[in-house]
Enzyme design. Structure first.
Site, PDB file in Angstrom:
ATOM      1  N   ASN A 161       4.162  -5.689  -0.979  1.00 15.25           N
ATOM      2  CA  ASN A 161       4.304  -5.028   0.410  1.00 15.25           C
ATOM      3  C   ASN A 161       4.312  -6.413   1.521  1.00 15.25           C
ATOM      4  O   ASN A 161       4.780  -6.304   2.536  1.00 15.25           O
ATOM      5  CB  ASN A 161       2.725  -4.346   0.656  1.00 15.25           C
ATOM      6  CG  ASN A 161       1.622  -4.902   0.047  1.00 15.25           C
ATOM      7  OD1 ASN A 161       1.584  -4.918  -1.238  1.00 15.25           O
ATOM      8  ND2 ASN A 161       0.646  -5.109   0.665  1.00 15.25           N
ATOM      9  N   GLN A 189       6.460   0.505  -1.850  1.00 13.19           N
ATOM     10  CA  GLN A 189       7.497  -0.326  -0.916  1.00 13.19           C
ATOM     11  C   GLN A 189       8.724  -0.149  -1.534  1.00 13.19           C
ATOM     12  O   GLN A 189       9.495  -0.630  -0.600  1.00 13.19           O
ATOM     13  CB  GLN A 189       6.759  -1.529  -0.723  1.00 13.19           C
ATOM     14  CG  GLN A 189       5.478  -1.843  -0.161  1.00 13.19           C
ATOM     15  CD  GLN A 189       5.674  -1.658   1.265  1.00 13.19           C
ATOM     16  OE1 GLN A 189       6.716  -1.367   2.216  1.00 13.19           O
ATOM     17  NE2 GLN A 189       4.309  -1.470   1.753  1.00 13.19           N
ATOM     18  N   HIS A 211       4.369   7.697   3.858  1.00 13.88           N
ATOM     19  CA  HIS A 211       4.636   7.076   4.880  1.00 13.88           C
ATOM     20  C   HIS A 211       5.130   5.745   5.119  1.00 13.88           C
ATOM     21  O   HIS A 211       5.463   4.918   6.272  1.00 13.88           O
ATOM     22  CB  HIS A 211       3.154   6.978   5.740  1.00 13.88           C
ATOM     23  CG  HIS A 211       2.263   5.688   5.135  1.00 13.88           C
ATOM     24  ND1 HIS A 211       1.970   4.773   5.792  1.00 13.88           N
ATOM     25  CD2 HIS A 211       1.530   5.914   3.981  1.00 13.88           C
ATOM     26  CE1 HIS A 211       1.033   4.039   5.077  1.00 13.88           C
ATOM     27  NE2 HIS A 211       0.765   4.613   3.935  1.00 13.88           N
ATOM     28  N   THR A 247      -5.870  23.483  -2.716  1.00 17.99           N
ATOM     29  CA  THR A 247      -4.599  24.126  -2.353  1.00 17.99           C
ATOM     30  C   THR A 247      -3.708  23.147  -1.675  1.00 17.99           C
ATOM     31  O   THR A 247      -3.836  22.343  -0.856  1.00 17.99           O
ATOM     32  CB  THR A 247      -4.989  25.050  -1.135  1.00 17.99           C
ATOM     33  OG1 THR A 247      -5.891  26.184  -1.707  1.00 17.99           O
ATOM     34  CG2 THR A 247      -3.914  25.965  -0.723  1.00 17.99           C
ATOM     35  N   CYS A 335      -3.511  -4.148   5.940  1.00 13.23           N
ATOM     36  CA  CYS A 335      -5.355  -4.203   5.818  1.00 13.23           C
ATOM     37  C   CYS A 335      -5.948  -5.353   5.947  1.00 13.23           C
ATOM     38  O   CYS A 335      -6.933  -5.675   6.202  1.00 13.23           O
ATOM     39  CB  CYS A 335      -5.621  -3.830   4.093  1.00 13.23           C
ATOM     40  SG  CYS A 335      -4.582  -2.839   3.215  1.00 13.23           S
TER      41      CYS A 335
HETATM   42  C1  LIG Z   1       2.252  -1.309  -2.436  1.00 14.63           C
HETATM   43  C2  LIG Z   1       1.202  -0.264  -1.840  1.00 14.63           C
HETATM   44  N1  LIG Z   1       0.648   0.379  -2.541  1.00 14.63           N
HETATM   45  C3  LIG Z   1      -0.160   1.271  -2.177  1.00 14.63           C
HETATM   46  C4  LIG Z   1      -0.297   1.561  -0.812  1.00 14.63           C
HETATM   47  C5  LIG Z   1      -1.451   2.603  -0.415  1.00 14.63           C
HETATM   48  O1  LIG Z   1      -0.904   3.613   0.113  1.00 14.63           O
HETATM   49  P1  LIG Z   1      -1.821   4.585   1.258  1.00 14.63           P
HETATM   50  O2  LIG Z   1      -1.819   3.892   2.459  1.00 14.63           O
HETATM   51  O3  LIG Z   1      -0.865   5.822   1.423  1.00 14.63           O
HETATM   52  O4  LIG Z   1      -3.009   4.826   0.472  1.00 14.63           O
HETATM   53  C6  LIG Z   1       0.398   0.836   0.156  1.00 14.63           C
HETATM   54  C7  LIG Z   1       0.416   0.848   1.553  1.00 14.63           C
HETATM   55  O5  LIG Z   1       0.109  -0.055   2.384  1.00 14.63           O
HETATM   56  C8  LIG Z   1       1.269  -0.347  -0.359  1.00 14.63           C
HETATM   57  O6  LIG Z   1       1.878  -0.898   0.373  1.00 14.63           O
END
Ligand SMILES: Cc1ncc(COP(=O)(O)O)c(C=O)c1O
Length: 387
Positions: A161, A189, A211, A247, A335
C-alpha cells in the site's frame, strides 16, 4: 465516465487513491435500488427476497469475473481487514495440525500481521516473518527455506500500500502449494489497478477490497478456492456458504459488483497504462526540477501503475505536505499518517530514518488529470526549493 467527480470539485488535488477511492457515481447508481424498493432479505423465499437474491448473485459473478474465479468461490465480507482475518485465522484454525506454522512477511498490512500475532498468542501458532530487500521484495528462496511440514498457510500481499511494489506472487504461491500449504494473497491494492487472474497467480485465497476500487467502504470479498476449508470468524445463519453469517448487505455487494465490472472495462481499455504514464511524467518533472534530491522508495519497475513514493532530500514528508495546501496525499499508509516515526515498511526495506521521514506517497486514480499533476508538481517544487 464523468470527467469531474462531484466529491473532488473545488477541493485540493486528490492524490491519495491508495488510502481510499472516491465512489464512482455509476457504482452509487447500482446500489441505490437495494436501499429503497429492493429492501428484501435475500434469504426470503417470497417475492421480496427474489430481487435482492438475484442482485447478490449477479454481484458475485461480477467480482469472480474480474479475478478469473467461479462465482461460488467469492465470499462477501465487511472489510479488507475482515477478509484478511478470515483467510489467515480461518485457514490456520481449520487445518487441525498440532502446532501449525504460518509464514508471512514484514511489510504486510496490519490486518494480516495482527491476525498472525493473535494466532500466536491465543493458539500457540508459530509465525515466521520473511524479510524484504531494498526494493521491498520477498525472496522465493527464503520462502522455500522457511516452509516446514507444519506450515498451514503462507500470506503475502500482491502490492504494498505504501510503495506499490508487486511481489512475485505466482512464484511464491507455486513454491507454497507444492509443499502442501495454502497460499493467501492480500490483493487489496492490486485488484482493479493491474490485470490479475487467480489461476495465473495460483493462489488459494485472495482479498478484494471495495473502497480501493471505487466502491464504498465496508464491503470486501474473499476468494476461496473450491475445496479449501476455512473456520468462520462469525457463526450464525449459514449465509455466504457458512463462512460469514449475517444477513447480506445487498446494496454494498451490488456496489462491489458494479465496481468490479467497471474495473474490468477500464483495464481492458488500458487505463492503468495511461495512469502509469501520468505518474512517470510527475516523477520526471520533480526529479528534473530538484536535481539530485528526489529518491524513489521502491523499485522503478514492478510496482503499481498509480503509486509514487518519494523522499525529497532536505525536507520531511510531513512538512512538505503541510506546506502544500493544494494537494491531499499522505506520508505513508493511511493508518500511519500523522505519525512522526518513519514508516515500518520503509524501515524494513533498510531505508534510513531521514529517508523514511522524508517519504510522501502520491497515489493517482480514475479522476486524476494532467492539470491536477501540473498543479501538484508546481507546488511541491516551490516548497521543496525553499526548504
Ligand atoms: C494492503 C491492504 N490490506 C488490507 C487493507 C484493509 O482494508 P479495510 O480498510 O477495508 O479493512 C488495506 C487498506 O488500507 C490495504 O491497503
Amino acid at each position: 465516465m464523468t470527467l469531474v467527480h462531484p466529491g473532488l470539485q473545488n477541493r485540493p488535488v486528490y492524490l491519495d487513491y491508495n488510502a481510499t477511492t472516491p465512489v464512482d457515481p455509476r457504482v452509487v447508481e447500482a446500489m441505490v435500488p437495494y436501499l429503497a424498493d429492493g429492501f428484501g432479505n435475500p434469504s426470503s423465499v417470497h417475492l421480496y427476497g427474489a430481487e435482492p437474491k438475484a442482485a447478490l448473485e449477479c454481484a458475485r459473478t461480477q467480482v469472480a469475473a474480474l479475478i478469473g474465479a467461479e462465482a461460488a468461490e467469492v465470499v462477501f465480507v465487511g472489510s479488507g481487514s475482515e477478509a484478511d482475518n478470515l483467510a489467515v485465522r480461518g485457514a490456520v484454525l481449520a487445518v487441525g495440525y498440532d502446532l501449525p506454522q504460518v509464514v508471512t512477511q514484514v511489510t504486510e498490512h496490519p490486518a494480516v500481521l495482527e491476525a498472525c500475532q493473535a494466532l500466536a498468542r491465543l493458539h500457540g501458532v508459530e509465525v515466521t516473518y520473511l524479510p524484504v530487500d531494498r526494493d521491498g521484495l520477498v525472496s522465493p528462496a527464503a520462502l522455500a527455506a522457511a516452509l516446514t511440514e507444519r506450515t498451514a498457510l503462507v500470506s503475502i500481499m500482491a502490492a504494498n500500500n505504501e510503495t506499490g511494489v508487486l511481489q512475485p506472487i505466482s512464484e511464491l504461491a507455486r513454491i507454497t502449494r507444492a509443499s502442501g500449504a495454502l497460499f493467501h494473497c492480500d490483493a487489496a491494492q492490486a485488484v482493479g489497478k493491474v490485470p490479475l487472474d487467480i489461476e495465473e497467480l495460483d493462489v488459494d485465497l485472495l482479498t478484494v477490497v471495495g473502497h480501493k476500487m471505487y466502491a464504498p467502504k465496508g464491503i470486501a470479498a474473499l476468494y476461496v478456492r473450491a475445496g479449501v476449508d476455512l473456520e468462520p470468524l462469525v457463526y450464525g445463519g449459514g449465509q455466504e456458504g457458512g463462512l460469514r453469517a449475517g444477513t447480506e448487505n445487498v446494496a454494498l455487494a451490488a456496489a462491489l459488483g458494479a465496481a468490479a465490472e467497471l474495473a474490468a472495462q477500464e483495464l481492458a481499455a488500458g487505463a492503468h497504462l495511461r495512469i502509469a504514464e501520468q505518474r512517470d511524467r510527475l516523477h520526471n518533472r520533480l526529479a528534473e526540477s530538484l536535481p539530485g534530491r528526489v529518491r524513489l522508495n521502491g523499485p522503478l519497475h514492478g510496482r503499481l501503475p498509480n503509486t509514487l513514493n518519494i523522499s525529497i532530500d532536505g525536507i520531511m514528508g510531513r512538512d512538505l505536505l503541510t506546506a502544500v495546501p493544494g494537494i491531499a496525499a499522505s506520508t505513508g499508509s493511511a493508518c500511519h499518517s500523522g505519525d512522526s516515526t518513519p514508516s515500518p515498511v520503509l524501515r524494513a526495506m533498510g531505508l534510513d530514518d531521514a529517508r523514511g521521514l522524508g517519504a510522501v506517497r502520491l497515489s493517482l486514480g480514475r479522476w486524476t488529470t494532467p492539470a491536477d499533476l501540473d498543479l501538484a508538481a508546481e507546488q511541491l517544487i516551490t516548497v521543496a526549493r525553499s526548504a
